[in-house]
Structure formats: C-alpha cells, structure tokens
Design a protein around this motif. Structure first.
Motif, PDB file in Angstrom:
ATOM      1  N   GLY A   1     -20.722 -34.298 -31.886  1.00 33.23           N
ATOM      2  CA  GLY A   1     -20.934 -32.858 -31.724  1.00 33.23           C
ATOM      3  C   GLY A   1     -20.757 -32.114 -33.025  1.00 33.23           C
ATOM      4  N   GLU A   2     -20.997 -30.803 -32.952  1.00 32.58           N
ATOM      5  CA  GLU A   2     -20.865 -29.955 -34.129  1.00 32.58           C
ATOM      6  C   GLU A   2     -19.389 -29.662 -34.365  1.00 32.58           C
ATOM      7  N   LYS A   3     -18.912 -29.927 -35.575  1.00 34.20           N
ATOM      8  CA  LYS A   3     -17.484 -29.853 -35.855  1.00 34.20           C
ATOM      9  C   LYS A   3     -17.092 -28.626 -36.651  1.00 34.20           C
ATOM     10  N   GLU A   4     -15.939 -28.072 -36.278  1.00 32.77           N
ATOM     11  CA  GLU A   4     -15.280 -26.966 -36.967  1.00 32.77           C
ATOM     12  C   GLU A   4     -16.211 -25.999 -37.676  1.00 32.77           C
TER      13      GLU A   4
ATOM     14  N   PRO B   1     -13.966 -23.519 -33.201  1.00 34.21           N
ATOM     15  CA  PRO B   1     -13.685 -24.619 -32.270  1.00 34.21           C
ATOM     16  C   PRO B   1     -13.747 -25.949 -33.017  1.00 34.21           C
ATOM     17  N   ASP B   2     -12.958 -26.901 -32.548  1.00 28.80           N
ATOM     18  CA  ASP B   2     -12.922 -28.192 -33.231  1.00 28.80           C
ATOM     19  C   ASP B   2     -14.246 -28.933 -33.105  1.00 28.80           C
ATOM     20  N   VAL B   3     -14.780 -29.011 -31.884  1.00 30.11           N
ATOM     21  CA  VAL B   3     -16.069 -29.674 -31.667  1.00 30.11           C
ATOM     22  C   VAL B   3     -16.813 -28.930 -30.559  1.00 30.11           C
ATOM     23  N   VAL B   4     -18.086 -28.657 -30.790  1.00 33.78           N
ATOM     24  CA  VAL B   4     -18.935 -28.055 -29.759  1.00 33.78           C
ATOM     25  C   VAL B   4     -19.972 -29.096 -29.378  1.00 33.78           C
ATOM     26  N   LYS B   5     -19.943 -29.484 -28.099  1.00 36.09           N
ATOM     27  CA  LYS B   5     -20.894 -30.462 -27.581  1.00 36.09           C
ATOM     28  C   LYS B   5     -21.952 -29.744 -26.748  1.00 36.09           C
ATOM     29  N   GLU B   6     -22.892 -30.521 -26.245  1.00 37.68           N
ATOM     30  CA  GLU B   6     -23.975 -29.962 -25.451  1.00 37.68           C
ATOM     31  C   GLU B   6     -23.461 -29.209 -24.227  1.00 37.68           C
ATOM     32  N   ASP B   7     -22.431 -29.757 -23.543  1.00 39.39           N
ATOM     33  CA  ASP B   7     -21.937 -29.142 -22.315  1.00 39.39           C
ATOM     34  C   ASP B   7     -20.484 -28.676 -22.387  1.00 39.39           C
ATOM     35  N   SER B   8     -19.820 -28.848 -23.540  1.00 35.28           N
ATOM     36  CA  SER B   8     -18.392 -28.544 -23.586  1.00 35.28           C
ATOM     37  C   SER B   8     -17.920 -28.141 -24.979  1.00 35.28           C
ATOM     38  N   VAL B   9     -16.713 -27.598 -24.981  1.00 37.32           N
ATOM     39  CA  VAL B   9     -15.983 -27.327 -26.217  1.00 37.32           C
ATOM     40  C   VAL B   9     -14.786 -28.253 -26.211  1.00 37.32           C
ATOM     41  N   VAL B  10     -14.548 -28.919 -27.338  1.00 33.08           N
ATOM     42  CA  VAL B  10     -13.421 -29.843 -27.455  1.00 33.08           C
ATOM     43  C   VAL B  10     -12.413 -29.257 -28.435  1.00 33.08           C
ATOM     44  N   GLU B  11     -11.169 -29.145 -27.995  1.00 29.64           N
ATOM     45  CA  GLU B  11     -10.078 -28.715 -28.861  1.00 29.64           C
ATOM     46  C   GLU B  11      -9.118 -29.883 -29.028  1.00 29.64           C
ATOM     47  N   VAL B  12      -8.729 -30.143 -30.253  1.00 27.67           N
ATOM     48  CA  VAL B  12      -7.826 -31.247 -30.565  1.00 27.67           C
ATOM     49  C   VAL B  12      -6.467 -30.670 -30.909  1.00 27.67           C
TER      50      VAL B  12
END
Length: 168
Positions: A35-38, A54-65
């Motif tokens: 996904g697209e990072k920071e 955001p840490d990672v933006v994916k097609e269906d979600s946002v990922v926070e680490v």
C-alpha cells in the motif's frame, strides 16, 4: 519540563531504548506492508480540516502501526480514533491497527469520530473534562489542576473508553 528533569538516568535510558525499538518495529512492519506508505495529506471531514500521515493506505483500509502492545480485545481508543479519522478522509471501510502483540481489524464509525471532534472543540474553547483518576495521579505534575476540575463522576462530559472493543 524536559524528560531529563522528570526521570532518573536509568528511566531515561529505558525510555530512549523503547523509542528506538518502537521505531524499528514501525519500520519493519511498514516495509512488508503493501500500500501507499506515510503520505502527508490535508483533507476535510465534515467541517473539520484534517492533516495527518497514515502509516499505510490500502485499497479498502487504513493501517496504523503502533510500537506498543495492544489490549487483549480491540484497540486503544485513541489509536482507533486516529485510524478511523484517516479512514473517513480516505473513504475506507476498515481500519487495521498493528500492535507488537497482534493485529486488530475494526470498522470505523464516522458518527463516533465526529462526536469526539466536537468534544475536542469544547476542550479547545477551554472546557476541560473531569479527570479520570488512576494509580499515576499521585506522581502527576498536573494533579493540582485536575483536582480543581471536579470529580470523576461529573457527567457533563461523556466518559470515553480506554479500549474500543472489536466487533463480534
């Protein structure tokens, strides 16, 4: 007050080591995550201007680490709100929060995020919520301020959870 003034040398070293380990954990997780990072962004949610990374933006979600351990069930409420706000801005249907002790997947609730932003507006205007008392109060440098705010039972400001439970 600087951290050095509040901590002993041993506590300061432990703190710095945890910071370095946290950054390393964050780096490794982002390295393997698709996904697209920071990416810095500015956007809008309702009438609020939102700025973040955001840490990672994916097609269906946002990922926070997060470099800390998460609760047994769900996510720390502040982490959930951060990820949910990003999900609202990027129009994503879920948030994933990765802790050292596992991954939590939750559905963002835009109404809940909006309510919290409205509460933050009150705080920005100078209205402070009653304190949440815990074992750290006796050593807190702001204890006297909190005591003037009233009792924990004051209900003009809603009690916010520490943990956002995962949906069954």
């Amino acid at each position: 007050m600087k951290a050095e003034e509040l901590m002993s040398i041993k506590e300061l070293i432990e703190y710095k080591v945890k910071l370095v380990l946290g950054k390393a954990f964050h780096f490794v997780v982002e390295l393997v995550e698709e996904g697209e990072k920071e990416k810095d962004f500015e956007g809008k949610f309702a009438w609020y201007k939102v700025k973040g990374r955001p840490d990672v933006v994916k097609e269906d979600s946002v990922v926070e680490v997060k470099s800390s351990k998460g609760p047994e069930d769900g996510a720390w409420y502040g982490d959930y709100l951060q990820a949910s706000l990003y999900a609202a801005v990027f129009d994503k249907e879920k948030v994933v929060i990765k802790y050292r002790n596992g991954e939590r997947e939750l559905e963002p609730d835009e109404e809940e995020v909006l309510e919290i932003l409205q509460l933050m507006e009150l705080v920005e205007q100078g209205y402070l919520p009653p304190p949440k008392k815990n074992k750290w109060c006796n050593s807190c440098p702001f204890r006297e301020v909190c005591e003037k705010l009233g009792d924990e039972g004051d209900d003009w400001f809603p009690k916010l959870p520490y943990v956002k439970k995962a949906s069954p």
